[in-house]
Design a protein around this motif. Structure first.
Motif, PDB file in Angstrom:
ATOM      1  N   ASP A 380      -1.090 -10.835  39.479  1.00  0.00           N
ATOM      2  CA  ASP A 380      -1.875 -10.009  38.563  1.00  0.00           C
ATOM      3  C   ASP A 380      -1.195  -8.665  38.394  1.00  0.00           C
ATOM      4  OD1 ASP A 380      -3.726  -8.805  37.024  1.00  0.00           O
ATOM      5  OD2 ASP A 380      -5.408  -8.982  38.418  1.00  0.00           O
ATOM      6  N   GLN A 382      -2.260  -6.203  36.414  1.00  0.00           N
ATOM      7  CA  GLN A 382      -3.189  -5.211  35.865  1.00  0.00           C
ATOM      8  C   GLN A 382      -2.973  -3.858  36.540  1.00  0.00           C
ATOM      9  OE1 GLN A 382      -7.490  -5.461  36.764  1.00  0.00           O
ATOM     10  NE2 GLN A 382      -7.762  -5.637  34.549  1.00  0.00           N
ATOM     11  N   THR A 390      -4.307  -7.127  32.251  1.00  0.00           N
ATOM     12  CA  THR A 390      -3.463  -8.143  32.881  1.00  0.00           C
ATOM     13  C   THR A 390      -2.415  -8.646  31.897  1.00  0.00           C
ATOM     14  OG1 THR A 390      -5.253  -8.831  34.340  1.00  0.00           O
ATOM     15  CG2 THR A 390      -3.474 -10.412  33.979  1.00  0.00           C
TER      16      THR A 390
END
Length: 791
Positions: A380, A382, A390
């Motif tokens: 991920d 993000q 993301t």
């Protein structure tokens, strides 16, 4: 190699697995600085060094590198003519001592004819400084204390200090054990201000005189140095001051002694650290059951039963991974938690391991290639700080990757195109793959998009793959299946979990017929692949069983042939004996005929007699049997075994077979002697003959007259020989010398590394017939030759 891939694939965790096998600071530093290499020759050199260390571990055990401290700060201080303390000198001495030990260790490997690819060249760079090493070890112990032997003055001062301390204690014990003891608060001798004192009750202070050095917290006890020991304490203090001055002088002298060798010592430390480092890699390979990778520069990867090195070996599922030959792109599809991401990390981390000189956790014969870089977008991405979703985080990574890749790069992309509209995400993923393929990089991606399954079928040099899913248990098996796209099992899993049938039916009606047909087709392929694998495993088991049976049959056939040849040889020998007996009889007949001719005056032609005798002689050995290859092989095999009673034909002695030394030699026990005898000189006899011979020796001991079977010299030269042949020649020489009643012999072993000299002396100590031995005189070789005297 970019740092991000090292972080994503947990390369530091992998290196940390080797730390427990390191002993030296230099080895730990080399491990910390280790990164994957991108040059083929460099990688091959690193792998060959690890292979050498693995061979040494297997044959004689780990390379014996002890704990070595970092001595570079000490060497830098020597450059400015600083004086090192005892601990620092002890650390340098250990490096020099280890250098000598390492040279001796690899010399023994050479003597044992152990072939190495690289490490002999590494050891040859070590510089031994014997005189300096000897002086350091003589002067400083491992803890850094300067020894008494460091100088004659220091030895004398320490003897004086010990004598003076004894004198002081004897003087003070008159107070602690005599009539004055009642005036003491405690009958002990203690120290205050580096001087020996006694604890006296304060109101008896005047009875002792001398000097008060301290008092207790309550003031009731005074620590007094009595007047009669003041002078002795003064002498002790003076000796202690002189001792410290002498220690400083010795340390300065030793520092000046090693200062000119700073560069050699620093290089030795680096090389010892490198040996420690490659030894740690080899020991790690043994722990994780890793194997030597086959390295190529053609972009080919073929990992057989590859395992992720950071996962518990009892839980990890091995997989076969191929890339770079028929296809350069793999599209892995399938449900979540099926092992797709772990497969990406396994491929990437094993590739980094191989390019770092490690063995890889895969079966023998696995291949890796050399990439100039490995890129990955996994996990991920993000970021709240950069205000990235993301999807945006992944796209930032992919953008940087596309800007850096070359035709010699490996790209690993997890869930490519995820995080946005499925149609746009799939289209974007295919466009990214097109760009990577145009550059020529090798790439493995994971995805859930069905459009990419079609892409995997249609694009050249691209193959679909999936993680196997058990439709009966609805559990992943974590097995990678190349050539089969992943099946979507979302509705089936929901049904299995008990979701209402109305909801399941509604969902199935909303799925397009094409998708259902595709899933059905994939399901059939998966089932066929599973059955094929089970059949392959069953066939492999049958093949292994058949191979074992064939091996057993071949061994039995060989034993049968050996027994047949042995019986044939025995029959031939028996026939030869019969023919020889017939020949003797014929000779007697011919002689008789000759006598009759003389007596009767009847002449018998000489050529007739010779022809008759020649025909009889021809019966002794058939020329065809002499050329027969089966008999020639049978001659080389004697039906002898350990424990048999044999007669040594050249000595006429009966003994017992103890062990087989070589292809055609046996070790025979002849009374108290053990000798290596060629099997051609042995004749098997019955145990009764051996028992009779032993009985005769016990009942009627007599001096055995030995026959010299070879010209026995009183001198044996072992110079230039390998260790094992030299020891065998020494044993044989001593046996023959004893049999020929020589009072003494000379063994010339040379000086060299000392291995043969040491082996010679160990053998002589173990031989009960050796009375004594000593080095030759200086004019006759000195410690390069040993004179042996027999009982």
């Amino acid at each position: 190699m970019n740092n991000k891939i090292l972080e994503i694939l947990e390369y530091q965790r992998l290196k940390h697995m080797a730390v427990p096998f390191l002993a030296s600071a230099a080895g730990q530093e080399e491990l910390e600085q280790l990164v994957p290499q991108t040059d083929l020759k460099t990688v091959q050199t690193m792998v060959e060094e690890t292979t050498d260390a693995a061979d040494i571990n297997r044959i004689v055990g780990p390379i014996p590198v002890p704990a070595l401290a970092n001595i570079r700060p000490q060497l830098k201080r020597l450059r400015v003519q600083a004086s090192l303390n005892g601990t620092e000198l002890a650390q340098i001495a250990k490096v020099l001592q280890t250098t000598l030990a390492m040279n001796n260790f690899f010399d023994r490997l050479r003597d044992d004819q152990i072939d190495l690819r690289r490490l002999y060249q590494v050891v040859e760079q070590l510089v031994t400084i014997p005189e300096v090493t000897k002086r350091l070890l003589k002067s400083v112990d491992e803890d850094g204390r300067v020894k008494d032997e460091a100088s004659s003055k220091l030895h004398g001062l320490r003897q004086l200090i010990a004598t003076t301390e004894t004198e002081i204690r004897q003087a003070l014990e008159k107070y602690t054990r005599g009539r004055e003891a009642k005036y003491l608060s405690d009958t002990i001798i203690t120290m205050r201000n580096d001087r020996y004192v006694i604890p006296v009750e304060a109101h008896y202070r005047s009875r002792f005189g001398g000097v008060v050095h301290d008092q207790s917290a309550s003031g009731q006890t005074l620590y007094i140095e009595p007047q009669n020991v003041v002078e002795i304490n003064n002498r002790l203090r003076q000796a202690q001051i002189e001792e410290r001055q002498e220690v400083r002088r010795v340390l300065a002298e030793l520092s000046a002694l090693i200062a000119p060798y700073r560069k050699e010592i620093a290089n030795n430390e680096r090389l010892l650290g490198h040996l420690d480092f490659v030894n740690a890699k080899a020991r790690l390979a043994t722990k994780m059951h890793a194997t030597l990778p086959v390295i190529n520069d053609d972009g080919l990867i073929n990992l057989r039963q590859a395992r992720h090195p950071l996962i518990d070996p009892q839980r990890v599922v091995p997989n076969d991974i191929q890339l770079g030959d028929q296809y350069r792109t793999i599209v892995i599809t399938g449900p979540n938690t099926g092992g797709k991401t772990i497969t990406l990390k396994t491929l990437g981390l094993i590739q980094l391991m191989g390019q770092s000189g490690f063995f890889i956790p895969a079966n023998e014969g696995s291949q890796i290639t050399i990439f100039d870089n490995v890129f990955a977008d996994i996990g991920d991405e993000q970021s709240l700080e950069q205000n990235l979703s993301t999807f945006s985080g992944h796209m930032e990574n992919v953008k940087r990757i596309l800007e850096q890749i070359t035709e010699r790069s490996l790209v690993l992309l997890d869930e490519l195109g995820a995080g946005t509209d499925p149609k746009e995400g799939a289209a974007l993923a295919m466009a990214i793959l097109n760009q990577i393929q145009q550059v020529g990089s090798e790439v493995v991606i994971t995805t859930h998009y069905p459009e990419l399954k079609v892409y995997g079928f249609e694009r050249p040099q691209t193959i679909n793959a999936s993680m196997e899913f058990d439709v009966d248990t609805f559990q992943p098996t974590y097995r990678l299946m190349l050539g089969v796209p992943g099946q979507s099992n979302g509705i089936a899993i929901a049904q299995r979990l008990g979701l209402a049938s109305t909801v399941i039916n509604d969902a199935q009606s909303l799925v397009k017929d094409d998708s259902q047909k595709l899933n059905a087709m994939i399901g059939e392929l998966v089932e066929q692949r599973k059955q094929a694998r089970e059949n392959q495993e069953r066939l492999a088991k049958l093949v292994a069983e058949n191979q074992q049976k064939a091996t057993d049959l071949e061994q039995k056939l060989n034993r049968f042939n050996e027994q047949r040849d042995d019986l044939y040889e025995k029959a031939r020998m028996q026939a030869n004996h019969q023919v020889a007996d017939a020949k003797r009889k014929a000779d007697r007949i011919i002689h008789h005929l000759r006598q009759m001719e003389v007596q009767r005056g009847t002449q018998i032609k000489e050529n007739e007699l010779i022809d008759a005798q020649g025909q009889l002689n021809a019966l002794h050995r058939d020329p065809r049997l002499k050329r027969n290859k089966v008999l020639q092989r049978a001659k080389q095999k004697h039906n002898l075994k350990i424990g048999d009673a044999v007669k040594v034909k050249s000595y006429g002695q009966v003994g017992t077979l103890i062990a087989k030394r070589g292809k055609h030699q046996w070790e025979v026990q002849l009374g108290i002697l053990k000798m290596a005898i060629d099997e051609r000189d042995l004749e098997k006899v019955s145990s009764k003959v051996l028992a009779q011979a032993e009985k005769e020796q016990v009942v009627k001991p007599k001096r055995v007259r030995t026959v010299q079977t070879r010209r026995t010299s009183a001198r044996l030269d072992l110079r230039g020989q390998r260790y094992e042949p030299a020891m065998a020649n020494l044993s044989s020489f001593i046996d023959h010398a004893l049999l020929n009643n020589l009072p003494s012999v000379t063994i010339i072993h040379g000086k060299g590394t000392g291995a043969i000299r040491k082996g010679t002396q160990e053998y002589l100590r173990s031989n009960p017939r050796v009375k004594s031995f000593e080095y030759a005189s200086p004019s006759n070789g000195g410690d390069g030759a040993t004179i042996v005297y027999f009982e």
